[in-house]
Design a protein around this motif. Sequence first.
Motif, PDB file in Angstrom:
ATOM      1  N   ARG A   1       2.579   5.574   1.678  1.00 56.49           N
ATOM      2  CA  ARG A   1       1.954   5.123   0.439  1.00 56.49           C
ATOM      3  C   ARG A   1       2.882   5.456  -0.718  1.00 56.49           C
ATOM      4  O   ARG A   1       3.253   6.612  -0.913  1.00 56.49           O
ATOM      5  CB  ARG A   1       0.594   5.786   0.230  1.00 56.49           C
ATOM      6  CG  ARG A   1      -0.129   5.329  -1.038  1.00 56.49           C
ATOM      7  CD  ARG A   1      -1.473   6.026  -1.163  1.00 56.49           C
ATOM      8  NE  ARG A   1      -2.185   5.599  -2.366  1.00 56.49           N
ATOM      9  CZ  ARG A   1      -2.992   4.553  -2.428  1.00 56.49           C
ATOM     10  NH1 ARG A   1      -3.182   3.819  -1.346  1.00 56.49           N
ATOM     11  NH2 ARG A   1      -3.610   4.226  -3.549  1.00 56.49           N
ATOM     12  N   THR A   2       3.271   4.432  -1.474  1.00 60.61           N
ATOM     13  CA  THR A   2       4.120   4.595  -2.641  1.00 60.61           C
ATOM     14  C   THR A   2       3.344   4.144  -3.867  1.00 60.61           C
ATOM     15  O   THR A   2       3.143   2.948  -4.077  1.00 60.61           O
ATOM     16  CB  THR A   2       5.413   3.771  -2.508  1.00 60.61           C
ATOM     17  OG1 THR A   2       6.076   4.135  -1.281  1.00 60.61           O
ATOM     18  CG2 THR A   2       6.334   4.036  -3.680  1.00 60.61           C
TER      19      THR A   2
ATOM     20  N   ASN B   1       0.440   2.930  -5.706  1.00 65.06           N
ATOM     21  CA  ASN B   1      -0.752   2.217  -5.260  1.00 65.06           C
ATOM     22  C   ASN B   1      -0.453   1.251  -4.121  1.00 65.06           C
ATOM     23  O   ASN B   1      -1.302   0.438  -3.749  1.00 65.06           O
ATOM     24  CB  ASN B   1      -1.378   1.441  -6.423  1.00 65.06           C
ATOM     25  CG  ASN B   1      -1.905   2.367  -7.506  1.00 65.06           C
ATOM     26  OD1 ASN B   1      -2.412   3.455  -7.196  1.00 65.06           O
ATOM     27  ND2 ASN B   1      -1.808   1.945  -8.761  1.00 65.06           N
ATOM     28  N   LEU B   2       0.762   1.317  -3.593  1.00 63.13           N
ATOM     29  CA  LEU B   2       1.187   0.396  -2.545  1.00 63.13           C
ATOM     30  C   LEU B   2       1.184   1.091  -1.190  1.00 63.13           C
ATOM     31  O   LEU B   2       1.840   2.105  -1.006  1.00 63.13           O
ATOM     32  CB  LEU B   2       2.589  -0.145  -2.845  1.00 63.13           C
ATOM     33  CG  LEU B   2       3.207  -1.061  -1.781  1.00 63.13           C
ATOM     34  CD1 LEU B   2       2.396  -2.350  -1.666  1.00 63.13           C
ATOM     35  CD2 LEU B   2       4.666  -1.367  -2.118  1.00 63.13           C
ATOM     36  N   ASP B   3       0.413   0.523  -0.232  1.00 64.41           N
ATOM     37  CA  ASP B   3       0.435   0.985   1.145  1.00 64.41           C
ATOM     38  C   ASP B   3       1.331   0.046   1.944  1.00 64.41           C
ATOM     39  O   ASP B   3       1.122  -1.173   1.942  1.00 64.41           O
ATOM     40  CB  ASP B   3      -0.973   0.968   1.751  1.00 64.41           C
ATOM     41  CG  ASP B   3      -1.857   2.035   1.141  1.00 64.41           C
ATOM     42  OD1 ASP B   3      -1.338   3.099   0.806  1.00 64.41           O
ATOM     43  OD2 ASP B   3      -3.070   1.783   0.985  1.00 64.41           O
ATOM     44  N   TRP B   4       2.312   0.592   2.637  1.00 66.90           N
ATOM     45  CA  TRP B   4       3.214  -0.237   3.410  1.00 66.90           C
ATOM     46  C   TRP B   4       3.564   0.450   4.714  1.00 66.90           C
ATOM     47  O   TRP B   4       3.376   1.656   4.870  1.00 66.90           O
ATOM     48  CB  TRP B   4       4.484  -0.554   2.612  1.00 66.90           C
ATOM     49  CG  TRP B   4       5.291   0.660   2.209  1.00 66.90           C
ATOM     50  CD1 TRP B   4       5.057   1.465   1.132  1.00 66.90           C
ATOM     51  CD2 TRP B   4       6.422   1.203   2.893  1.00 66.90           C
ATOM     52  NE1 TRP B   4       5.986   2.484   1.091  1.00 66.90           N
ATOM     53  CE2 TRP B   4       6.848   2.340   2.167  1.00 66.90           C
ATOM     54  CE3 TRP B   4       7.128   0.851   4.041  1.00 66.90           C
ATOM     55  CZ2 TRP B   4       7.933   3.116   2.552  1.00 66.90           C
ATOM     56  CZ3 TRP B   4       8.215   1.616   4.424  1.00 66.90           C
ATOM     57  CH2 TRP B   4       8.610   2.730   3.682  1.00 66.90           C
TER      58      TRP B   4
ATOM     59  N   ASN C   1       4.155   4.512   8.441  1.00 68.26           N
ATOM     60  CA  ASN C   1       3.233   4.144   7.371  1.00 68.26           C
ATOM     61  C   ASN C   1       3.407   5.098   6.200  1.00 68.26           C
ATOM     62  O   ASN C   1       3.547   6.317   6.385  1.00 68.26           O
ATOM     63  CB  ASN C   1       1.780   4.193   7.874  1.00 68.26           C
ATOM     64  CG  ASN C   1       1.518   3.185   8.964  1.00 68.26           C
ATOM     65  OD1 ASN C   1       1.290   2.017   8.719  1.00 68.26           O
ATOM     66  ND2 ASN C   1       1.553   3.664  10.212  1.00 68.26           N
TER      67      ASN C   1
ATOM     68  N   LYS D   1      -7.430  -5.207   2.644  1.00 68.45           N
ATOM     69  CA  LYS D   1      -5.977  -5.116   2.520  1.00 68.45           C
ATOM     70  C   LYS D   1      -5.241  -5.966   3.548  1.00 68.45           C
ATOM     71  O   LYS D   1      -4.014  -5.955   3.590  1.00 68.45           O
ATOM     72  CB  LYS D   1      -5.541  -3.651   2.664  1.00 68.45           C
ATOM     73  CG  LYS D   1      -6.132  -2.734   1.597  1.00 68.45           C
ATOM     74  CD  LYS D   1      -5.695  -1.298   1.801  1.00 68.45           C
ATOM     75  CE  LYS D   1      -6.313  -0.380   0.752  1.00 68.45           C
ATOM     76  NZ  LYS D   1      -5.889   1.031   0.933  1.00 68.45           N
TER      77      LYS D   1
ATOM     78  N   SER E   1      -3.613  -9.179   5.435  1.00 64.25           N
ATOM     79  CA  SER E   1      -2.936 -10.392   4.970  1.00 64.25           C
ATOM     80  C   SER E   1      -3.386 -11.625   5.745  1.00 64.25           C
ATOM     81  O   SER E   1      -2.841 -12.709   5.545  1.00 64.25           O
ATOM     82  CB  SER E   1      -1.413 -10.218   5.128  1.00 64.25           C
ATOM     83  OG  SER E   1      -1.080  -9.960   6.477  1.00 64.25           O
TER      84      SER E   1
END
Length: 541
Positions: free
Chosen positions: A523-524, A526-529, A521, A130, A132
Amino acid sequence: MKNIGVRLYSIYFLLFFFWVQPTYSQNKPKPIVNATLEGHIIDASTKQPIEDVTVQLDAVTHSVKTDREGRFQFVTGQKLPFKVKLTHLNYKSLSLVIDKSPIVIELNPASKDLEEVVVTGVAQGTSRKKLSFALTKVDQELIGTVPALDASTSLRGKVAGLRIDQSGGNAGASVYLRGSKSVTGEIEPLIVVDGFVTALRLSDLNPNDIESIEVVKGAAASALYGTRGEGGVIQVLTKNGKKEGKLNISIDNELGYSSLLLLPPLSYQHHFKVNPDGSFLLVNGARVIDYKENGFSVNLHPYKDYVDNTKNLLGRTSYFTNSISAAASGEKYNIYLSAQNQHKGGVSPVVDADKRQNILFNLGYRVSPKITADLTTQYSFFNTPSSAVSSRSDGLLYSTLLVEPFIDLSEKNESGKYVYLPKGSNLSGQQWTNPFYRLSNEEYAYQTENLLLGGKLKYAITEHLSAEGALSLQTKQYNTEEYYPKGYQTIVPDVSLNNGNYALRTSKSTSKNGQLQLNYNRRTGNLDWGLTAKYVYEFAS
């Protein structure tokens, strides 16, 4: 008429009141009884609690995570049984139906190839998939594949684009990452130990204390650590005892030898005239070149007394390492303590062995379910006589290759000391210094002390919001002593050395680093941000 109107209005009002009240009573919602799910999640093999496991109930939008003891509590309006999904970066996901509370759940470790967790450049442990930016991780198994005397050589052949430069002798190697250059030359990477920015080198660390190493190259390193990371970043994560459980004591002893694998080819012949017995023919105390009849070619003769100085003086040396470590963990603490003593034989019998002692102490403590504290202390002491070996014209290798092989550099006098000019030195016609005379007559000491103190405090404000503070202090002291006795010989008269000389040089550096960090932190779907705000303080002298 007025009285009739009033009565009718009163009747209509009463009818409306009795009609509305039953309707309201029929639509009033029934009270909901909250149910509580409590559990304890442990490792299926070690039976140790697992922290930060995400517990998600089916058809519920929010989730909870386990604390340091592996415990969780979920309050919901649903009734047993519950359908639950458990996820963790280091363990296989598990979906199950729970029909009782409290409950103990076991998770199996996930394959390392599937979910490899890293901590460099992120607010919390994150799967490498995951990220970048590009990152290389070397775990303990790879580090221990081939025994290494220090951490600088433990990365050899394990990280693409990494070059290890060991100039010579017993000195620790310098590590460079490809593309890290400036107008003044190559730039060594920044060394980060357990999240603390340091001025250490990899050669200062004990490879037995390392849990894993993470390497970040290029622009990503500069983005994470600014100009300090322009040469790349190497983060070393040391062992902390979290996975040990009960007390575990480990003792490691290594013994080995080092020797030259490839010796440079040497000449076995010379082009001077010889006597019938093979010795040099001297004219006025000098050798005479043996030309052939054509006047320019020469005749070659074998040396009568041949000495392989390279093989004899740069031969096999021994080394040994003694290490001991103790690790343990409990519900509220984890601890790791190690000590190492290392002896690396000199590059030559005339040079004393390099010695190193390392001590590491890591302590973690859970103050409360939301507050954790970590403390690290690392001390190292080096005594490196090999630093006296020069790489210039008076160095060992240069001299052994430059001097003709009929001169024995290891020649000693009646008192057992190396002579300044061995027999035959006057015939070579060159001015050079016997390095063994210098190294055996000069007294010297090169000592380095490193101390690193660091502390961290982490507070989980909410499920998604956390704050972290860290402070580190590093000191490095370098002492050099050199003593030349009276009567010390040199090629060119040097009053400062021939009459005796003592020199003492001391240097000390101190660096402080502190940081405050706020992490959010979430999780929305399937998005972890996440969001991170950081304040950094640095001081160096």
